[in-house]
Design an enzyme around this catalytic site. Structure first.
Site, PDB file in Angstrom:
ATOM      1  N   CYS A 183     -49.684 -21.367 -36.427  1.00  0.00           N
ATOM      2  CA  CYS A 183     -50.760 -21.980 -37.217  1.00  0.00           C
ATOM      3  C   CYS A 183     -52.112 -21.309 -36.987  1.00  0.00           C
ATOM      4  O   CYS A 183     -53.053 -21.531 -37.745  1.00  0.00           O
ATOM      5  CB  CYS A 183     -50.862 -23.466 -36.905  1.00  0.00           C
ATOM      6  SG  CYS A 183     -49.324 -24.322 -37.183  1.00  0.00           S
ATOM      7  N   HIS A 232     -57.371 -26.010 -39.030  1.00  0.00           N
ATOM      8  CA  HIS A 232     -55.944 -26.033 -39.338  1.00  0.00           C
ATOM      9  C   HIS A 232     -55.539 -27.484 -39.568  1.00  0.00           C
ATOM     10  O   HIS A 232     -56.014 -28.392 -38.906  1.00  0.00           O
ATOM     11  CB  HIS A 232     -55.127 -25.441 -38.187  1.00  0.00           C
ATOM     12  CG  HIS A 232     -53.659 -25.704 -38.349  1.00  0.00           C
ATOM     13  ND1 HIS A 232     -52.984 -25.314 -39.480  1.00  0.00           N
ATOM     14  CD2 HIS A 232     -52.769 -26.359 -37.575  1.00  0.00           C
ATOM     15  CE1 HIS A 232     -51.736 -25.702 -39.375  1.00  0.00           C
ATOM     16  NE2 HIS A 232     -51.568 -26.351 -38.230  1.00  0.00           N
ATOM     17  N   ASN A 276     -48.729 -29.620 -43.578  1.00  0.00           N
ATOM     18  CA  ASN A 276     -49.066 -28.551 -42.638  1.00  0.00           C
ATOM     19  C   ASN A 276     -48.461 -27.245 -43.156  1.00  0.00           C
ATOM     20  O   ASN A 276     -47.250 -27.062 -43.134  1.00  0.00           O
ATOM     21  CB  ASN A 276     -48.492 -28.913 -41.255  1.00  0.00           C
ATOM     22  CG  ASN A 276     -48.740 -27.826 -40.211  1.00  0.00           C
ATOM     23  OD1 ASN A 276     -49.152 -26.719 -40.542  1.00  0.00           O
ATOM     24  ND2 ASN A 276     -48.475 -28.158 -38.957  1.00  0.00           N
TER      25      ASN A 276
HETATM   26  N1  ACO Z   1     -40.700 -41.944 -40.391  1.00  0.00           N
HETATM   27  C1  ACO Z   1     -40.599 -43.103 -39.692  1.00  0.00           C
HETATM   28  N2  ACO Z   1     -40.558 -43.153 -38.355  1.00  0.00           N
HETATM   29  C2  ACO Z   1     -40.652 -41.998 -37.688  1.00  0.00           C
HETATM   30  C3  ACO Z   1     -40.773 -40.744 -38.353  1.00  0.00           C
HETATM   31  C4  ACO Z   1     -40.778 -40.755 -39.751  1.00  0.00           C
HETATM   32  N3  ACO Z   1     -40.893 -39.629 -40.479  1.00  0.00           N
HETATM   33  N4  ACO Z   1     -40.843 -39.770 -37.421  1.00  0.00           N
HETATM   34  C5  ACO Z   1     -40.790 -40.353 -36.214  1.00  0.00           C
HETATM   35  N5  ACO Z   1     -40.668 -41.699 -36.379  1.00  0.00           N
HETATM   36  C6  ACO Z   1     -40.568 -42.722 -35.348  1.00  0.00           C
HETATM   37  C7  ACO Z   1     -40.056 -42.193 -34.037  1.00  0.00           C
HETATM   38  O1  ACO Z   1     -38.644 -42.189 -34.020  1.00  0.00           O
HETATM   39  C8  ACO Z   1     -40.616 -43.195 -33.053  1.00  0.00           C
HETATM   40  O2  ACO Z   1     -39.816 -44.351 -33.061  1.00  0.00           O
HETATM   41  P1  ACO Z   1     -39.525 -45.151 -31.703  1.00  0.00           P
HETATM   42  O3  ACO Z   1     -40.870 -45.620 -31.241  1.00  0.00           O
HETATM   43  O4  ACO Z   1     -38.602 -46.211 -32.157  1.00  0.00           O
HETATM   44  O5  ACO Z   1     -38.916 -44.133 -30.780  1.00  0.00           O
HETATM   45  C9  ACO Z   1     -41.970 -43.573 -33.677  1.00  0.00           C
HETATM   46  O6  ACO Z   1     -41.888 -43.195 -35.065  1.00  0.00           O
HETATM   47  C10 ACO Z   1     -43.164 -42.875 -33.048  1.00  0.00           C
HETATM   48  O7  ACO Z   1     -42.857 -41.474 -32.920  1.00  0.00           O
HETATM   49  P2  ACO Z   1     -43.879 -40.449 -32.310  1.00  0.00           P
HETATM   50  O8  ACO Z   1     -43.291 -39.076 -32.299  1.00  0.00           O
HETATM   51  O9  ACO Z   1     -44.411 -40.982 -31.005  1.00  0.00           O
HETATM   52  O10 ACO Z   1     -45.014 -40.541 -33.418  1.00  0.00           O
HETATM   53  P3  ACO Z   1     -46.452 -39.942 -33.400  1.00  0.00           P
HETATM   54  O11 ACO Z   1     -47.419 -40.999 -33.633  1.00  0.00           O
HETATM   55  O12 ACO Z   1     -46.682 -39.021 -32.229  1.00  0.00           O
HETATM   56  O13 ACO Z   1     -46.458 -39.039 -34.711  1.00  0.00           O
HETATM   57  C11 ACO Z   1     -46.298 -36.713 -35.307  1.00  0.00           C
HETATM   58  C12 ACO Z   1     -45.562 -37.951 -34.812  1.00  0.00           C
HETATM   59  C13 ACO Z   1     -46.830 -37.005 -36.681  1.00  0.00           C
HETATM   60  C14 ACO Z   1     -45.340 -35.545 -35.340  1.00  0.00           C
HETATM   61  C15 ACO Z   1     -47.481 -36.388 -34.352  1.00  0.00           C
HETATM   62  O14 ACO Z   1     -47.037 -36.465 -33.026  1.00  0.00           O
HETATM   63  C16 ACO Z   1     -48.102 -35.041 -34.581  1.00  0.00           C
HETATM   64  O15 ACO Z   1     -48.743 -34.802 -35.589  1.00  0.00           O
HETATM   65  N6  ACO Z   1     -48.019 -34.150 -33.582  1.00  0.00           N
HETATM   66  C17 ACO Z   1     -48.721 -32.871 -33.576  1.00  0.00           C
HETATM   67  C18 ACO Z   1     -48.186 -31.885 -34.559  1.00  0.00           C
HETATM   68  C19 ACO Z   1     -48.917 -30.568 -34.414  1.00  0.00           C
HETATM   69  O16 ACO Z   1     -50.112 -30.500 -34.143  1.00  0.00           O
HETATM   70  N7  ACO Z   1     -48.225 -29.458 -34.554  1.00  0.00           N
HETATM   71  C20 ACO Z   1     -48.841 -28.196 -34.323  1.00  0.00           C
HETATM   72  C21 ACO Z   1     -48.761 -27.326 -35.435  1.00  0.00           C
HETATM   73  S1  ACO Z   1     -47.115 -26.980 -35.956  1.00  0.00           S
HETATM   74  C22 ACO Z   1     -46.867 -25.256 -35.852  1.00  0.00           C
HETATM   75  O17 ACO Z   1     -47.481 -24.590 -35.090  1.00  0.00           O
HETATM   76  C23 ACO Z   1     -45.810 -24.655 -36.697  1.00  0.00           C
END
Ligand code: ACO
Length: 324
Positions: free
Chosen positions: A112, A251, A281
Site C-alpha cells: 500500500c 492510503h 482499499n
Molecule cells: N462481516 C461480519 N463480521 C465480520 C466480518 C465481516 N465481513 N469480518 C470479521 N467479522 C467478525 C469477526 O469474525 C469477529 O467476530 P467474533 O468477535 O465473533 O470473533 C468480529 O467481526 C470482529 O473482528 P475483528 O477482526 O476484531 O474486527 P475489526 O474491528 O478489527 O475490523 C478490519 C476488521 C476491518 C479488518 C480491521 O481490523 C482493519 O481494517 N484492519 C487494518 C487493515 C489494514 O490497515 N491493512 C493494511 C493495508 S492492506 C495491504 O497492505 C495490502
C-alpha cells in the site's frame, strides 16, 4: 532542485460490487462493513482486464493533464503487488502500450506504500537530471482476494492512479518523503504462496494460500501508530504544523484508522480526501486515485500544502509533503 507533479490521472473498472452483493456471497452485512470500515462499494475488473490495462488508462490521462508526450518519458515506475505476470514487469507492458520508447521501466512492490516509494525514487531521479517520469499505482486486488473469506474480501478493490513528475520551476513541489519498513511483521499481511518460497501446488491451491491473509486487528493498531509517527516526522522535517496542512491524502484502508490518526494529530478530518467508501482499499492505487480526484475537483490548488501518509504489508509505512 525540487520535483513537481505536472499532471494526474486515474481509472477504475466499471463493475461495481456493493456491500449488498457481498451479503449474498459471505456471512456479512452492509451495516457491519460500513461501521467497521467505512466501505460501501468497490470496483472489480472485468474478465481479462489486467493491472496494465488499468495503469495505461490512468497514465494516458495523467500525460494529457501534464501536457507531456509519452516519448518524453525517461522512466516509468508502476507500484503494484498485483502485476500482470511475474515476468516481464507490468511497467514494460505499459511502456509499450503508451509508446514511451525512450523510457526505462520497472515495477515497485511496497504494497500500500508503493506509490510513495515510487514517488521517492522519481524525486531522486529528477534531482539527477531526468525530465519526465511516470509514476502509477495500479492494483487488481480482486485476484488475490479470497471471496470466501469475510474477514478480507469486504476490504479490497481494483483501480489505478497516475502522476507525471518533472523538475519544479520554483521552490514548490515535493518537500519531503520518508520511507520505512519492518520485515519483522511480514506475517501480518501476506499472500503466503505463489512465489519462490512456496511455488503454486495442488496443496497450496486447495488451502487457498494464493490469497491475501491478514491479521486485521493487530494490523489496525500498528497502522494508527506508524501513520501518526510518519506524519509527525514529515511535519517536523518541514517545520510545519497540522494547521499548515491544506489537504491530507492518505492510503485508504479503513475510515476508523484515518479518524484515529487525525484525532491523535489534531488534524481536522474535513481536510482528509476519502475514496474508500466508493473504491475500498486499492493498495498502491489509493493515494494517486484520491490525489487525482482532489486535483480535478479543486480541493488541491497551486500553493496547497498536501500531506501524504501510507501503511501496508511488509510492513511498510511512509509519509510525504508537497507544496502544489
Ligand atoms: N462481516 C461480519 N463480521 C465480520 C466480518 C465481516 N465481513 N469480518 C470479521 N467479522 C467478525 C469477526 O469474525 C469477529 O467476530 P467474533 O468477535 O465473533 O470473533 C468480529 O467481526 C470482529 O473482528 P475483528 O477482526 O476484531 O474486527 P475489526 O474491528 O478489527 O475490523 C478490519 C476488521 C476491518 C479488518 C480491521 O481490523 C482493519 O481494517 N484492519 C487494518 C487493515 C489494514 O490497515 N491493512 C493494511 C493495508 S492492506 C495491504 O497492505 C495490502
Amino acid at each position: 532542485m525540487k520535483s513537481q507533479i505536472l499532471g494526474t490521472g486515474s481509472y477504475v473498472p466499471e463493475r461495481v460490487l456493493t456491500n449488498g452483493d457481498l451479503e449474498r456471497m459471505v456471512a456479512t452485512s452492509d451495516t457491519w462493513i460500513i461501521e467497521r470500515t467505512g466501505i460501501r462499494e468497490r470496483r472489480v475488473v472485468a474478465t481479462g482486464q489486467a493491472c496494465s490495462d488499468l495503469a495505461t488508462e490512468a497514465a494516458q490521462q495523467a500525460l494529457k493533464h501534464a501536457g507531456v508526450s509519452a516519448t518524453d518519458l525517461g522512466l516509468i515506475l508502476i507500484a503494484t503487488c498485483t502485476g500482470d505476470t511475474p515476468l516481464p514487469s507490468t511497467a514494460c507492458e505499459v511502456q509499450e502500450r503508451l509508446g514511451a520508447t525512450q523510457a526505462a521501466a520497472c515495477d515497485i512492490n511496497a504494497a500500500c506504500c508503493g506509490f510513495l516509494y515510487a514517488l521517492a525514487i522519481a524525486d531522486a531521479y529528477i534531482k539527477t537530471g531526468f525530465r519526465h517520469i511516470l509514476v502509477v499505482g495500479s492494483e487488481v486486488m480482486s485476484v488475490i482476494t479470497d471471496w470466501t473469506d469475510r474477514s478480507t474480501c469486504v476490504l479490497f478493490g481494483d483501480g489505478a492512479g497516475a502522476a507525471v513528475i518533472g523538475p519544479s520551476e520554483n521552490e514548490d513541489g515535493v518537500l519531503s518523503l520518508h520511507l520505512h519498513a519492518d520485515g519483522h511483521y511480514s506475517d501480518l499481511i501476506a499472500v503466503p504462496c505463489g512465489g519462490s518460497s512456496c511455488p503454486p501446488s495442488e496443496k497450496s491451491l486447495a488451502e487457498r494460500l494464493q490469497f491475501i491473509k491478514m491479521k486485521g486487528n493487530e494490523t489496525f493498531k500498528i497502522a494508527v501508530k506508524t501513520m501518526e509517527g510518519a506524519i509527525r516526522e514529515a511535519l517536523s522535517a518541514n517545520n510545519l504544523t497540522v494547521e499548515d496542512v491544506d489537504v491530507f491524502v492518505p492510503h485508504q484502508a479503513n475510515i476508523r484508522i484515518l479518524k484515529a490518526v487525525s484525532q491523535r494529530l489534531g488534524l481536522p478530518f474535513s481536510k482528509t480526501v476519502i475514496n474508500l467508501d466508493r473504491f475500498g482499499n486499492t493498495s498502491a492505487a489509493s493515494i494517486p486515485l484520491a490525489l487525482d480526484e482532489a486535483v480535478k475537483d479543486g480541493r488541491i490548488q497551486r500553493g496547497s500544502i498536501v500531506l501524504f501518509a501510507a501503511f501496508g504489508a511488509g510492513l511498510t509505512w511512509a509519509s510525504g509533503v508537497m507544496r502544489w
